[in-house]
Design an enzyme around this catalytic site. Structure first.
Site: not given
Ligand code: PLP
Length: 374
Positions: A182
């Protein structure tokens, strides 16, 4: 030539030092770094209460708990997201109700939501795919009109904004992820922005075993919370990332601009919406013209890899996974999500990339596609 991944976290030496300091400090789980990280997050979110968690998925699960989603409830969401978005609805015992995406934004088509609302509908989980925010004005007007709660799955839109306001600084519940890929990372982690400070005690109980500690050292438990707390090790990474947030977002924006300048439009790929005001450019995704290609997406990815370039897939449509088919879903239900999900590819985009890397990716796409387009 050096292999180009589709993303790579940007961790500076000061952050590595700060993590070492935490490791040497004798306190490595939730402690002072978590508190400092939450305070800085809150500042970014206009002073709203923010609670850190060990994943974005945890933030979504707790958000559903905080609005008391029950078995039998329906939650409207998009089929074009990371599967976590829909899995958390199932885990809460509720029913995910998918609504097709708008092919221009690739986000949930807000015009189709009203038709999907039933007496059991309780909430909408809106996802900002690739960091492009769902239209918040229309979303909240719709939610108000139909008395629905909103959970913003802003996992991909940390640092993005809506008409000049930071995502997370307004609205109902906002869930962010700090997963390694992210825009802002803690390795693994996430946070939930609360619309009302009064929700903080329940959020904290849900985060850690339902425990409430008193000043005299005693504790009480009245609900079965989970185990979702962030560590100080992770929070130290987050604290090292936050000062770079603007630089990360602007760097990504400039790289995206360069993609638009250099990507050959004659290849007939569908480019993303060119939003340079709101998006944080979490990903630069194009949809391949599969119908005109003599190879499939897998072979396209292999040929890019042979040229030293990683290409990702985010995401296959959720409703066509075996689990969701077993709940009654099938091809043809959400034509835009299905077409985009089948042909979408994520091209490399991360702050440490240079303009020449963008050019290299664009040239490789031209080489590979010109050989196979009819
Ligand atoms: C990454 C992501 C998640 C989940 O996040 P995590 O930290 O991996 O649990 C949920 N929704 C979207 C759209 C994502 O890109």
């Amino acid at each position: 030539m050096e292999f180009l991944p589709f993303t790579r976290p940007a961790i500076d030496e000061a952050t590595i030092q700060a993590v070492s300091d935490v490791l040497r400090s004798g306190w490595i789980t939730s402690g002072p770094k978590v508190q400092a990280f939450e305070a800085q997050l809150s500042e970014l979110m206009g002073g709203r209460v923010v609670r850190s968690l060990n994943s974005g998925t945890a933030a979504l699960e707790i958000a559903l708990d905080l609005i008391d989603i029950q078995p039998g409830d329906e939650v409207i969401t998009t089929p074009l997201s990371w599967v976590a978005t829909a899995n958390v609805i199932l885990l809460a015992g509720a029913k995910p109700v998918f609504v097709d995406v708008d092919p221009h934004t690739r986000n949930i088509d807000l015009n189709l939501i009203a038709a999907a609302i039933t007496p059991r509908t309780r909430a909408i989980i809106a996802v900002d795919l690739a960091g492009l925010p769902v239209d918040r004005d229309t979303l909240y007007a719709l939610a108000d009109k139909h008395r629905l709660r909103v959970i913003e799955d802003a996992a991909q839109s940390f640092g993005a904004s809506w008409n000049g306001r930071a995502i997370g600084s307004f609205g109902d519940l906002v869930a962010f992820s700090f997963h390694a890929n992210k825009n802002l990372t803690t390795g693994e982690g996430g946070c939930l922005v609360l619309p009302d400070p009064a929700l903080a005690p329940l959020c904290e109980k849900l985060r850690l075993q339902g425990v409430v500690r008193s000043a005299d050292g005693s504790m009480e438990v009245d609900i079965a919370g989970g185990k979702f707390n962030l560590t100080d090790i992770a929070a130290a990474i987050g604290l090292g990332q936050l000062p770079h947030l603007t630089e990360f977002t602007e760097g990504r924006r400039e790289l995206a601009r360069h993609y638009f300048a250099k990507f050959d439009t004659a290849l007939n790929c569908e480019l993303p919406l060119a939003d340079f005001a709101n998006s944080n450019w979490h990903m630069f995704q194009v949809v391949l013209p599969l119908a005109r290609m003599s190879i499939g997406r897998g072979e396209f990815i292999a040929r890019m890899k042979a040229r030293g370039i990683a290409v990702g897939v985010h995401y296959p449509p959720i409703h066509l996974f075996k689990l969701y088919r077993s709940l009654g879903h099938s091809e043809g239900q959400f034509p835009h999500a299905e077409r985009i999900g089948a042909g979408i590819v994520t091209l490399p985009l991360f702050p440490a990339m240079g303009m020449q890397d963008v050019e290299r990716v664009c040239s490789a796409c031209s080489e590979v596609l010109n050989e196979v387009l009819s």
